[in-house]
Motif scaffolding. Structure first.
Motif, PDB file in Angstrom:
ATOM      1  N   SER A  53       0.853  -1.184   0.000  1.00  0.00           N
ATOM      2  CA  SER A  53       0.000   0.000   0.000  1.00  0.00           C
ATOM      3  C   SER A  53       0.890   1.236   0.000  1.00  0.00           C
ATOM      4  O   SER A  53       2.093   1.157   0.298  1.00  0.00           O
ATOM      5  CB  SER A  53      -0.892   0.003   1.248  1.00  0.00           C
ATOM      6  OG  SER A  53      -0.093   0.123   2.419  1.00  0.00           O
ATOM      7  N   LEU A  63      -4.590  -4.707  -3.029  1.00  0.00           N
ATOM      8  CA  LEU A  63      -3.607  -4.816  -4.109  1.00  0.00           C
ATOM      9  C   LEU A  63      -4.300  -5.108  -5.428  1.00  0.00           C
ATOM     10  O   LEU A  63      -5.324  -5.782  -5.461  1.00  0.00           O
ATOM     11  CB  LEU A  63      -2.597  -5.929  -3.806  1.00  0.00           C
ATOM     12  CG  LEU A  63      -1.690  -5.713  -2.596  1.00  0.00           C
ATOM     13  CD1 LEU A  63      -0.808  -6.941  -2.374  1.00  0.00           C
ATOM     14  CD2 LEU A  63      -0.846  -4.462  -2.753  1.00  0.00           C
ATOM     15  N   PHE A  64      -3.728  -4.617  -6.515  1.00  0.00           N
ATOM     16  CA  PHE A  64      -4.285  -4.881  -7.835  1.00  0.00           C
ATOM     17  C   PHE A  64      -3.159  -4.841  -8.858  1.00  0.00           C
ATOM     18  O   PHE A  64      -2.085  -4.300  -8.611  1.00  0.00           O
ATOM     19  CB  PHE A  64      -5.364  -3.852  -8.195  1.00  0.00           C
ATOM     20  CG  PHE A  64      -4.845  -2.438  -8.282  1.00  0.00           C
ATOM     21  CD1 PHE A  64      -4.249  -1.957  -9.443  1.00  0.00           C
ATOM     22  CD2 PHE A  64      -4.957  -1.582  -7.193  1.00  0.00           C
ATOM     23  CE1 PHE A  64      -3.770  -0.658  -9.516  1.00  0.00           C
ATOM     24  CE2 PHE A  64      -4.485  -0.281  -7.259  1.00  0.00           C
ATOM     25  CZ  PHE A  64      -3.891   0.182  -8.430  1.00  0.00           C
ATOM     26  N   MET A  65      -3.417  -5.440 -10.021  1.00  0.00           N
ATOM     27  CA  MET A  65      -2.498  -5.362 -11.156  1.00  0.00           C
ATOM     28  C   MET A  65      -3.276  -4.842 -12.348  1.00  0.00           C
ATOM     29  O   MET A  65      -4.175  -5.525 -12.846  1.00  0.00           O
ATOM     30  CB  MET A  65      -1.900  -6.734 -11.473  1.00  0.00           C
ATOM     31  CG  MET A  65      -0.793  -7.120 -10.531  1.00  0.00           C
ATOM     32  SD  MET A  65       0.311  -8.378 -11.193  1.00  0.00           S
ATOM     33  CE  MET A  65      -0.653  -9.834 -10.956  1.00  0.00           C
ATOM     34  N   PRO A  66      -2.957  -3.635 -12.798  1.00  0.00           N
ATOM     35  CA  PRO A  66      -3.673  -3.101 -13.961  1.00  0.00           C
ATOM     36  C   PRO A  66      -3.328  -3.894 -15.226  1.00  0.00           C
ATOM     37  O   PRO A  66      -2.327  -4.600 -15.276  1.00  0.00           O
ATOM     38  CB  PRO A  66      -3.175  -1.657 -14.045  1.00  0.00           C
ATOM     39  CG  PRO A  66      -1.891  -1.623 -13.317  1.00  0.00           C
ATOM     40  CD  PRO A  66      -1.949  -2.714 -12.285  1.00  0.00           C
ATOM     41  N   LYS A  67      -4.165  -3.741 -16.229  1.00  0.00           N
ATOM     42  CA  LYS A  67      -3.995  -4.503 -17.478  1.00  0.00           C
ATOM     43  C   LYS A  67      -2.680  -4.205 -18.189  1.00  0.00           C
ATOM     44  O   LYS A  67      -2.164  -5.049 -18.907  1.00  0.00           O
ATOM     45  CB  LYS A  67      -5.162  -4.240 -18.426  1.00  0.00           C
ATOM     46  CG  LYS A  67      -6.452  -4.871 -17.940  1.00  0.00           C
ATOM     47  CD  LYS A  67      -7.592  -4.621 -18.903  1.00  0.00           C
ATOM     48  CE  LYS A  67      -8.854  -5.274 -18.354  1.00  0.00           C
ATOM     49  NZ  LYS A  67      -9.992  -5.071 -19.209  1.00  0.00           N
ATOM     50  N   THR A 120      -3.171   3.346  -2.474  1.00  0.00           N
ATOM     51  CA  THR A 120      -4.202   3.148  -1.463  1.00  0.00           C
ATOM     52  C   THR A 120      -3.564   3.222  -0.087  1.00  0.00           C
ATOM     53  O   THR A 120      -2.573   2.535   0.169  1.00  0.00           O
ATOM     54  CB  THR A 120      -4.875   1.762  -1.633  1.00  0.00           C
ATOM     55  OG1 THR A 120      -5.391   1.657  -2.959  1.00  0.00           O
ATOM     56  CG2 THR A 120      -5.992   1.568  -0.627  1.00  0.00           C
ATOM     57  N   LYS A 177      -3.982   3.264 -13.346  1.00  0.00           N
ATOM     58  CA  LYS A 177      -4.596   3.221 -12.020  1.00  0.00           C
ATOM     59  C   LYS A 177      -3.625   3.635 -10.912  1.00  0.00           C
ATOM     60  O   LYS A 177      -3.856   3.359  -9.741  1.00  0.00           O
ATOM     61  CB  LYS A 177      -5.177   1.842 -11.719  1.00  0.00           C
ATOM     62  CG  LYS A 177      -6.294   1.438 -12.669  1.00  0.00           C
ATOM     63  CD  LYS A 177      -6.912   0.127 -12.232  1.00  0.00           C
ATOM     64  CE  LYS A 177      -8.014  -0.290 -13.174  1.00  0.00           C
ATOM     65  NZ  LYS A 177      -8.605  -1.554 -12.787  1.00  0.00           N
ATOM     66  N   VAL A 237       0.696   0.468  -4.697  1.00  0.00           N
ATOM     67  CA  VAL A 237      -0.650   0.837  -5.129  1.00  0.00           C
ATOM     68  C   VAL A 237      -1.071   2.117  -4.398  1.00  0.00           C
ATOM     69  O   VAL A 237      -0.707   2.319  -3.247  1.00  0.00           O
ATOM     70  CB  VAL A 237      -1.678  -0.303  -4.893  1.00  0.00           C
ATOM     71  CG1 VAL A 237      -1.287  -1.552  -5.665  1.00  0.00           C
ATOM     72  CG2 VAL A 237      -1.844  -0.627  -3.426  1.00  0.00           C
ATOM     73  N   ASP A 289      -6.649  -7.484  -0.186  1.00  0.00           N
ATOM     74  CA  ASP A 289      -7.690  -7.087  -1.122  1.00  0.00           C
ATOM     75  C   ASP A 289      -7.460  -5.719  -1.752  1.00  0.00           C
ATOM     76  O   ASP A 289      -8.034  -5.408  -2.794  1.00  0.00           O
ATOM     77  CB  ASP A 289      -9.057  -7.113  -0.426  1.00  0.00           C
ATOM     78  CG  ASP A 289      -9.090  -6.196   0.790  1.00  0.00           C
ATOM     79  OD1 ASP A 289      -8.300  -6.424   1.733  1.00  0.00           O
ATOM     80  OD2 ASP A 289      -9.898  -5.258   0.795  1.00  0.00           O
ATOM     81  N   LEU A 341      -0.464   2.614 -10.262  1.00  0.00           N
ATOM     82  CA  LEU A 341       0.535   1.661  -9.780  1.00  0.00           C
ATOM     83  C   LEU A 341       1.928   2.146 -10.154  1.00  0.00           C
ATOM     84  O   LEU A 341       2.177   2.525 -11.289  1.00  0.00           O
ATOM     85  CB  LEU A 341       0.315   0.273 -10.394  1.00  0.00           C
ATOM     86  CG  LEU A 341       1.379  -0.775 -10.061  1.00  0.00           C
ATOM     87  CD1 LEU A 341       1.271  -1.217  -8.613  1.00  0.00           C
ATOM     88  CD2 LEU A 341       1.281  -1.975 -10.992  1.00  0.00           C
TER      89      LEU A 341
END
Length: 180
Positions: free
Chosen positions: A11, A26-30, A134, A162, A132, A24, A164
């Motif tokens: 984060s 965490l994310f990986m953009p396309k 957040t 996003k 990320v 939850d 990242l």
């Protein structure tokens, strides 16, 4: 020499997970792929809690992508279990053993307490951190207190959609003097 690369997502306020271990946020953009990173490693080292969190998140199907996985644990018996090699070795002993074998870099994938032990032993050669945008306010820190200062140099910073950011650092070690 095979490098030990601490690679994971965090984060913006420096946490690898919520207090209960959830990731939850965490994310990986396309437009981001871990494929280039995976191409540089063939071995992973993680703590037992990291493995358990991964198994919980994936419903018991934690894909190791063909990477040899070592799990450092004080509670599980050593040896191969379900495709993972459990060990009671110290970080120094395990990494020395792995480095004797030919191969690619070694992914130190978590968690925070294990990262601290690797930093204490000065075993981290590089960092690859996905940040990320957040703030989660509390959680499990990437770098819990209790290790000596370590210097790193930034070698790459890339921004993805996003918000990242992927930051890559290499350990800045002082060269041994050759003067007599």
């Amino acid at each position: 020499m095979r490098k030990v690369v601490l690679g994971l997502g965090i984060s913006l306020d420096g946490y690898i997970a919520r207090p209960d271990g959830a990731v939850d946020f965490l994310f990986m953009p396309k437009d981001y792929s871990m494929a280039p990173f995976f191409a540089t490693v063939d071995t992973a080292v993680m703590g037992r809690k990291t493995l358990e969190a991964g198994l919980k998140m994936t419903g018991g199907k934690f894909d190791n992508y063909g990477i040899k996985c070592y799990v450092m644990s004080r509670t599980q018996p050593p040896g191969e279990h379900d495709g993972y090699e459990f060990t009671h070795q110290t970080p120094e002993a395990l990494i020395a053993e792995i480095r004797k074998q030919p191969g690619k870099n070694i992914w130190m994938m978590g968690g925070g307490k294990l990262a601290r032990e690797f930093l204490k032993a000065d075993l981290i050669d590089a960092l690859e951190i996905g940040v990320v945008p957040t703030l989660i306010g509390e959680g499990i820190p990437l770098f819990p207190a209790g290790f000596p200062q370590r210097e790193f140099k930034l070698v790459e910073c890339k921004a993805f959609s996003k918000g990242l950011l992927v930051l890559k650092y290499e350990r800045a070690r002082k060269k041994a003097s050759t003067k007599k």
